[in-house]
Design a protein around this motif. Structure first.
Motif, short mmCIF file in Angstrom:
data_model
loop_
_atom_site.label_atom_id
_atom_site.label_comp_id
_atom_site.label_asym_id
_atom_site.label_seq_id
_atom_site.Cartn_x
_atom_site.Cartn_y
_atom_site.Cartn_z
N UNK A 110 10.14 8.49 -3.18
CA UNK A 110 9.20 8.55 -4.29
C UNK A 110 8.57 7.18 -4.51
N UNK A 111 7.24 7.16 -4.58
CA UNK A 111 6.51 5.95 -4.96
C UNK A 111 6.14 6.08 -6.43
N UNK A 112 6.81 5.30 -7.27
CA UNK A 112 6.48 5.30 -8.69
C UNK A 112 5.13 4.63 -8.92
N UNK A 113 4.84 3.61 -8.12
CA UNK A 113 3.58 2.88 -8.25
C UNK A 113 2.38 3.78 -8.00
N UNK A 114 2.43 4.55 -6.91
CA UNK A 114 1.27 5.36 -6.51
C UNK A 114 1.45 6.84 -6.82
N UNK A 115 2.59 7.22 -7.40
CA UNK A 115 2.87 8.63 -7.73
C UNK A 115 2.71 9.51 -6.50
N UNK A 116 3.45 9.16 -5.44
CA UNK A 116 3.39 9.90 -4.19
C UNK A 116 4.81 10.20 -3.70
N UNK A 117 4.89 11.22 -2.89
CA UNK A 117 6.19 11.60 -2.32
C UNK A 117 6.06 11.77 -0.82
N UNK A 118 7.13 11.47 -0.12
CA UNK A 118 7.19 11.65 1.33
C UNK A 118 8.64 11.90 1.70
N UNK A 119 8.84 12.52 2.85
CA UNK A 119 10.19 12.85 3.29
C UNK A 119 10.41 12.28 4.69
N UNK A 120 11.59 11.69 4.91
CA UNK A 120 12.01 11.25 6.24
C UNK A 120 13.12 12.18 6.71
N UNK A 172 0.82 -1.21 0.00
CA UNK A 172 0.00 0.00 0.00
C UNK A 172 0.85 1.26 0.00
N UNK A 173 2.15 1.11 0.22
CA UNK A 173 3.06 2.26 0.23
C UNK A 173 3.94 2.26 -1.01
N UNK A 174 4.77 1.25 -1.14
CA UNK A 174 5.60 1.06 -2.33
C UNK A 174 6.41 2.31 -2.72
#
Length: 237
Positions: free
Chosen positions: A143-153, A114-116
């Protein structure tokens, strides 16, 4: 509705809680990080703000709901004991992670269907000299290429103990990025296969993107430089 809510006079403390003077008290209790407009110490402050006290900003922690797909990511990721705080700002989501739990959080982001988040596109360093005990920050852009999402740690460490677990084992692309962050900021990535200079010369002293690094000309002499033969150049085992 209770009587105190109907009649502010029944609860004077509650009636005054939202006054600007009350709201500013918490801010005034934060440590003073700078005096005057420009932090001048050795010479008179001619700005007219010599008595100004600049207080340290409290750490930002965004309340729920975060909006967009951010709540879904936070719920799926879980690991609340590994997350110090969550910041949503300017349409971007940042998880501030405890450094010892960083590889675990990164692996969950990568492996959960669900994250990928398949790609770590970069590792950045930030230096906040006024943040006592958390002066150095390592920031990972996912970057999640599967879901086209971004997040930062983001991980914060003290200048006196600048160690962060390497993510090369989770994201091999971090190899070069962690080397650059160490080169410029001095953050030591434990477990990195070859943590050596990548931008500056091997014998360079210091980490030039830290805010306490001296400004001005650095004498560099390139005359007489020689390039060793390939078999004598630096190699990794």
């Amino acid at each position: 509705m209770s009587e105190s809510e109907q009649d502010p006079k029944a609860d004077p403390a509650g009636a005054d809680a939202n006054l600007p003077a009350r709201l500013g008290e918490e801010r005034l209790n934060e440590p003073v990080v700078r005096m005057g407009m420009f932090g001048v110490e050795d010479t008179p402050d001619t700005s007219g703000f010599g008595l100004l006290r600049v207080h340290q900003q409290p750490p930002l922690d965004s309340p729920r709901p975060y909006g967009s797909y951010f709540d879904e990511i936070a719920d799926t990721l879980g690991l609340s004991d590994a997350i110090e705080r969550v910041v949503v700002d300017r349409g971007e989501l940042t998880f501030h992670v405890r450094r010892e739990r960083l590889p675990e959080v990164a692996a969950k982001l990568r492996d959960d269907p669900a994250l990928r988040f398949e790609l770590c596109s970069g590792v950045s360093g930030v230096h906040y000299p006024d943040e006592g005990g958390r002066e150095l920050h390592a920031v990972y852009h996912m970057l999640s290429i599967t879901h086209n999402r971004r997040v930062r740690l983001e991980v914060s460490v003290p200048d006196a103990d600048p160690h962060v677990p390497s993510l090369v084992g989770v994201y091999p692309t971090c190899n070069w990025h962690e080397r650059e962050t160490w080169d410029f900021f001095g953050i030591i990535f434990d477990g990195h296969p070859a943590l050596t200079r990548i931008e500056m010369p091997d014998d360079w002293k210091g980490h030039p993107q830290r805010k306490d690094y001296p400004l001005g000309g650095i004498p560099v002499e390139y005359r007489g430089a020689t390039i060793p033969p390939p078999e004598d150049r630096r190699h990794y085992e």
